[in-house]
Structures are given as structure tokens and as C-alpha cells.
Motif scaffolding. Structure first.
Motif, PDB file in Angstrom:
ATOM      1  N   SER A 118      12.501   6.365  14.225  1.00 43.88           N
ATOM      2  CA  SER A 118      11.390   5.419  14.388  1.00 43.88           C
ATOM      3  C   SER A 118      10.184   6.076  15.047  1.00 43.88           C
ATOM      4  O   SER A 118       9.030   5.864  14.634  1.00 43.88           O
ATOM      5  CB  SER A 118      11.848   4.212  15.205  1.00 43.88           C
ATOM      6  OG  SER A 118      12.888   3.518  14.558  1.00 43.88           O
ATOM      7  N   LEU A 128       2.154   5.850  11.049  1.00 43.21           N
ATOM      8  CA  LEU A 128       1.579   4.581  11.517  1.00 43.21           C
ATOM      9  C   LEU A 128       0.307   4.785  12.327  1.00 43.21           C
ATOM     10  O   LEU A 128      -0.558   3.910  12.365  1.00 43.21           O
ATOM     11  CB  LEU A 128       2.609   3.831  12.350  1.00 43.21           C
ATOM     12  CG  LEU A 128       3.823   3.271  11.594  1.00 43.21           C
ATOM     13  CD1 LEU A 128       4.835   2.672  12.556  1.00 43.21           C
ATOM     14  CD2 LEU A 128       3.393   2.227  10.577  1.00 43.21           C
ATOM     15  N   LEU A 183       4.081  -3.583   8.873  1.00 41.99           N
ATOM     16  CA  LEU A 183       5.335  -3.537   9.628  1.00 41.99           C
ATOM     17  C   LEU A 183       5.767  -4.931  10.053  1.00 41.99           C
ATOM     18  O   LEU A 183       6.955  -5.288   9.951  1.00 41.99           O
ATOM     19  CB  LEU A 183       5.175  -2.626  10.850  1.00 41.99           C
ATOM     20  CG  LEU A 183       6.408  -2.461  11.746  1.00 41.99           C
ATOM     21  CD1 LEU A 183       7.564  -1.851  10.957  1.00 41.99           C
ATOM     22  CD2 LEU A 183       6.070  -1.606  12.962  1.00 41.99           C
ATOM     23  N   ALA A 197       6.355   2.440   7.731  1.00 34.72           N
ATOM     24  CA  ALA A 197       6.711   1.058   8.076  1.00 34.72           C
ATOM     25  C   ALA A 197       8.045   0.656   7.454  1.00 34.72           C
ATOM     26  O   ALA A 197       8.857  -0.021   8.086  1.00 34.72           O
ATOM     27  CB  ALA A 197       5.599   0.114   7.614  1.00 34.72           C
ATOM     28  N   THR A 249      11.406  -0.341   9.649  1.00 34.91           N
ATOM     29  CA  THR A 249      12.068  -1.630   9.404  1.00 34.91           C
ATOM     30  C   THR A 249      13.547  -1.447   9.107  1.00 34.91           C
ATOM     31  O   THR A 249      14.385  -2.247   9.543  1.00 34.91           O
ATOM     32  CB  THR A 249      11.401  -2.352   8.229  1.00 34.91           C
ATOM     33  OG1 THR A 249      10.000  -2.487   8.493  1.00 34.91           O
ATOM     34  CG2 THR A 249      12.004  -3.727   8.019  1.00 34.91           C
TER      35      THR A 249
END
Length: 530
Positions: free
Chosen positions: A51, A58, A124, A314, A318
Motif C-alpha cells: 500500500s 497516488l 480510491l 488505487a 483497495t
């Protein structure tokens, strides 16, 4: 030897390990030490690390670390946190994605991009909302909304690509367009078609042959990471995987890839998470995905020119964020502190060192736990449940009462060289404590020591010698040693070693109740005759 040949040779080794039964060491043996606690820590640590790596997409960061530790990743994120504003009449350095001001003549690279951040986090939130809607519908036993989580990633990719393309078409001045669009980094133009064949480039001789073999052995060990990923998802869905077949599949996959100009590869954590999050249940999903990738490579590559990297990040966030299982970690803390330690070692090892080292440390803790249980086995003081012939631990059952003059001890472990001395010392120390209690309370003296061997599944020569020595030492103290319910293999070894001859006819019984009743009758008879 070129890289294609080395790729071919490295791909052969995992399959050869299986063929020559070395998989017992690499997959069948080591994999069994990846406990549930280890996998929980590994999955959570890897999910956090993956992440954080997606913050590159991002936040629109151009220069990002390739290391797989949390400290370099965070340093790479926050060291690039400033977005430098540019002046008018900027020239564009497309090779470094930097703006060159004619007035200041200074290069200033764009780092964090607020445009990318706003767009990325909006998508996201949409993807996470779709995931929550599906979870809520499943909790309400209405799985009809499952299609939302399936179509949400693809819809997001299409929508984000259209948005970037539309914004691009509105700008006629190239500098103005670049100022806006460079902040939203895109995949760019990709070449159509499949990789060319490299079968004619394979050579199995040369000075790098020995290096390739050594590297292949290391690769076989590192393949355990991919198998660990598979075991983690298997445990989540309550099914089993065969480590040997996994190793064979990895080898065959790379053999085929080496003939098509591919890199050596293994199981991917992020893509497995995306596949799992999309609801894939069987290997058919891989066939569908491979066919889709092939069609995309042949015909659809131009469509992804303006797809922003942020949407890919994203989707991955997720998929992996739901794999962080903090509730399971809390449960481990309550149930088993050593399991929690293994989970923590796996978690922090993956975060701060590497995936392989983190798993190795966790496996080491698991092995230590096994050694601890083996060398210091559990022993129980048994008592009688009133009104029955059942004997249970006096510490676990409040109504279990000790039998006067008949201390009963249960052993819950095999007896062999690693614990035989400890068990012998533990039994003798326990007898001394019992004798001390009897002297203080002025109860009847000890007459017989009963060992319940129901849970003793195996014994070796060291264990047999320990029982023989224990019997001799108790005989010198006028105490009788009785064995209760040794299992078949243990009884056979005791019989072949002639140890049972020391116990005579009343030294071996099937149940504790039978032993206590028979020995009590014999003692009463000897007292009445005396």
C-alpha cells in the motif's frame, strides 16, 4: 551465457528440486513451518508495504525507491513532498519531467502533485465504497450486489482514462497542457504484440554456468515467498494447496517464459490480492486473465496510452488493504503469546528488513516453539472425578481429587533424547515434593507412582533408558512404578528392550482406574497377611 539462457536454467531448478525429491527440504518441509500466526503477520506486513509503495502513483511522485522496506519507502515519499511552482515562459525537460525557467535557469522537478492526489483519492474512495457495499450486502445475505466490486476497477480505469484524455484535448498550448498533464503521470504509449521468441538464444555452457546454478538454488528458496502468498489466501478460503505442485508450476511457467523473452517470475502478492478481491475462486480465472492480457497485447494497447498510474495504485490499495487482519493479531495475543511473537516477527521483519528475512525469522520462532514444547513437555497431576473411574488434571478440573498414597502423573509428549533427562528429573522432583507434603500433613506414605502414558506417541532408546533408570531409583526407595496405557509402538519397543520384565505382572495397565484399584487390593492383601 546470456540472460535468456540464465532465465531458462533458473526456471528448470524448481522443477528439478521436485523431481529429485529435494522439495521435501525446500517446499514440503519448510512450508509446514509457516504457521497460521506467521501467515497473518506476513500478510499484514506485505499489505502495508504494498500500500505504501502505491503512494508513488497516488501522489504523482516521479523518483521513487525500488527497495522493499518501510523506512526507504517512507523516506522516498516524504523527501519528495514539495511541489515546486513554476514561473511563466517555462521550457520543458521531458527527459526528467522537470521545468526549466528561462529567468532563473534552475531545474525544479514536480514531486507531490495535488491534481494527482485529488483524482487518485477520489477513485480510491469510490473503490473502497464499492467494496464496503458488497461486504454489507453479503452480511445481509444479499449477494446480488457482488457485481459492483467486480466492475468497479474496470469502470474506474475507463473513466480515469477518458478524464485524462478529455483534459488533454482542451489545451492547445503545449506548455500549458504539459504543465497540467505532467502532474498526472500516465502509462504512455505501449508497444503492441507479444514478446519475440528467444528459444534460439538459449545456451547451456559458458563461464556463468556455475553462477546460474547457485542463483537457481537461491531462487528455489525464494520461491517460498510465492507459496507463502498462496497458503495465505488458501487459509482465508479454507482450502489446501500442495507446495510441490506450486514449485512445479513456477518452474514450468518460467521455462515457458524463458522461451518468450520473459523475466524470471513468481507468485505476485498485489496481483493475487486484486484477483481475490475480484471474487476469483478457481484457476479458470488465470486462464481468463491470460486470454484477456493476450487480446490486450495484440489489439488494445493504444487504448491505455492515457490511463493514469494513479488508478492502478488505487486498485492495488483497495485489494490489499482488506488483508490487514488486526483482529486475528489481538486473538493471538489472548490465546498464545509465542504465536503472537511469531506473528510480530513476521510482520516487522517484512516491514523493516525484507519479505524473505521476515519469513525466515518467523519460521525460526516457530521452530523455537516446537523445540520448547519438545524439550519441556507438559506434565499433569491427575485426580479422580468423584463417582467415576475417570482421572483428569487437578489444575483443570476443580472436582478432581488426588488419590492418597497414589500420585498419578500424565505425560503429554513423546519421550526421546531431547526430553528424557528433563522428564526423569521432573518426576523425581515431583515425588520429593509429594513426600514433603505428606510429612507436613502426616498423611499415608507413598506406595506407588503411576505414569499415564496415553499421550506418549513415541519413545526412543534414550526414553527407554530413562524409564529403566527411574524404575531402579524408585525401587531403591521402596516405591513401585506403574505404566498405564502405552500406545502400540511404545509397548513394542518396551517389550523388545526387555524393560517390561522389570515391571513384572502388575506394572502395566490399560487404565488409571484399573491400576489404582488393582494396586490398592494388592497392598491391602499384603497388609492383612502381614
Amino acid at each position: 551465457m546470456n540472460s535468456i539462457s540464465m532465465s531458462k536454467l533458473l526456471s528448470l531448478l524448481p522443477s528439478l528440486l521436485v523431481y529429485f525429491r529435494l522439495h521435501w527440504v525446500f517446499s514440503g518441509f519448510i512450508i509446514y513451518f509457516l504457521s497460521k500466526a506467521t501467515l497473518i503477520g506476513f500478510m499484514s506486513g506485505a499489505a502495508i508495504l504494498v500500500s505504501l509503495q502505491q503512494l508513488k502513483g497516488l501522489f504523482g511522485i516521479i523518483h521513487f525507491t525500488g527497495k522493499m522496506q518501510i523506512i526507504p519507502v517512507l523516506d522516498s515519499v516524504f523527501s519528495n513532498r514539495k511541489e515546486v511552482k513554476t514561473r511563466k515562459q517555462n521550457k520543458i525537460d521531458t527527459s526528467h519531467h522537470c521545468f526549466v525557467s528561462e529567468k532563473s535557469k534552475k531545474n525544479s522537478c514536480v514531486q507531490w502533485s495535488w491534481k494527482t492526489m485529488v483524482m487518485g483519492f477520489c477513485f480510491l474512495v469510490i473503490l473502497l465504497a464499492a467494496r464496503q457495499i458488497v461486504s454489507y450486502s453479503i452480511s445481509l445475505k444479499k449477494p446480488k450486489l457482488f457485481w459492483i466490486s467486480v466492475v468497479a476497477p474496470l469502470t474506474s480505469v475507463i473513466l480515469s482514462t477518458i478524464l485524462v484524455y478529455v483534459f488533454r484535448s482542451k489545451f492547445h498550448d503545449i506548455s500549458q497542457m504539459f504543465t497540467t498533464i505532467i502532474a498526472i503521470k500516465q502509462i504512455g504509449r505501449l508497444q503492441k504484440g507479444v514478446n519475440p521468441s528467444s528459444a534460439n538464444m538459449l545456451f547451456f555452457n559458458g563461464p556463468q554456468l556455475s553462477l546460474a546454478i547457485k542463483t537457481g538454488i537461491v531462487t528455489g528458496i525464494l520461491s517460498l515467498t510465492g507459496i507463502a502468498v498462496g497458503r495465505t489466501f488458501a487459509s482465508m478460503e479454507n482450502y489446501q494447496i500442495d507446495g510441490n505442485k506450486e514449485m512445479t508450476a513456477v518452474g514450468i511457467m518460467n521455462m515457458a517464459g524463458s522461451c518468450a523473452s520473459c523475466y524470471v517470475s513468481s507468485g505476485s502478492f498485489s496481483r493475487s490480492a486484486v484477483n481475490y478481491n475480484a471474487g476469483a475462486k478457481t484457476a479458470i480465472s488465470n486462464i481468463v486473465m491470460a486470454a484477456t492480457v493476450l487480446i490486450t497485447l495484440l489489439f488494445l494497447m493504444p487504448l491505455f496510452t492515457y490511463t493514469p498510474n494513479l488508478i492502478l495504485s488505487a486498485i492495488i490499495v483497495t485489494a490489499v488493504i482488506g488483508l490487514i487482519d488486526y483482529e486475528a493479531a489481538f486473538k493471538l495475543w489472548k490465546l498464545d503469546k509465542i504465536d503472537f511473537l511469531a506473528c510480530s516477527c513476521s510482520f516487522f521483519g517484512v516491514l523493516f528488513i525484507s519479505v524473505q528475512i521476515g519469513l525466515a525469522i518467523a519460521v525460526g520462532v516457530s521452530v523455537f516453539k516446537i523445540i520448547l514444547h519438545v524439550t519441556r513437555p507438559n506434565t499433569l497431576v491427575l485426580g479422580n472425578i468423584p463417582g467415576t473411574q475417570i482421572y483428569r488434571s487437578v489444575n483443570r478440573y476443580e472436582n478432581a481429587s488426588r488419590v492418597p498414597s497414589f500420585p498419578i502423573l500424565g505425560i503429554e509428549s513423546p519421550i526421546f533424547f531431547a526430553n528424557s533427562s528433563y522428564l526423569q528429573e521432573r518426576i523425581l522432583r515431583w515425588i520429593r515434593e509429594e513426600e514433603t507434603k505428606i510429612e507436613k500433613s502426616r498423611e499415608e506414605t507413598l506406595k506407588c507412582v503411576v505414569l499415564d502414558m496415553t499421550a506418549v506417541t513415541a519413545i526412543d532408546t534414550s526414553g527407554i533408558d530413562a524409564i529403566s533408570e527411574l524404575q531402579r531409583r524408585l525401587s531403591r526407595r521402596s516405591l513401585k512404578l506403574v505404566l498405564v496405557n502405552p500406545v502400540g509402538t511404545v509397548t513394542e519397543k518396551l517389550h523388545h528392550s526387555k524393560i517390561l520384565d522389570l515391571f513384572q505382572s502388575n506394572g502395566l495397565y490399560l487404565t488409571v482406574g484399573e491400576a489404582v484399584g488393582d494396586i490398592s487390593s494388592l497392598l491391602e492383601t499384603s497388609v492383612s497377611n502381614g
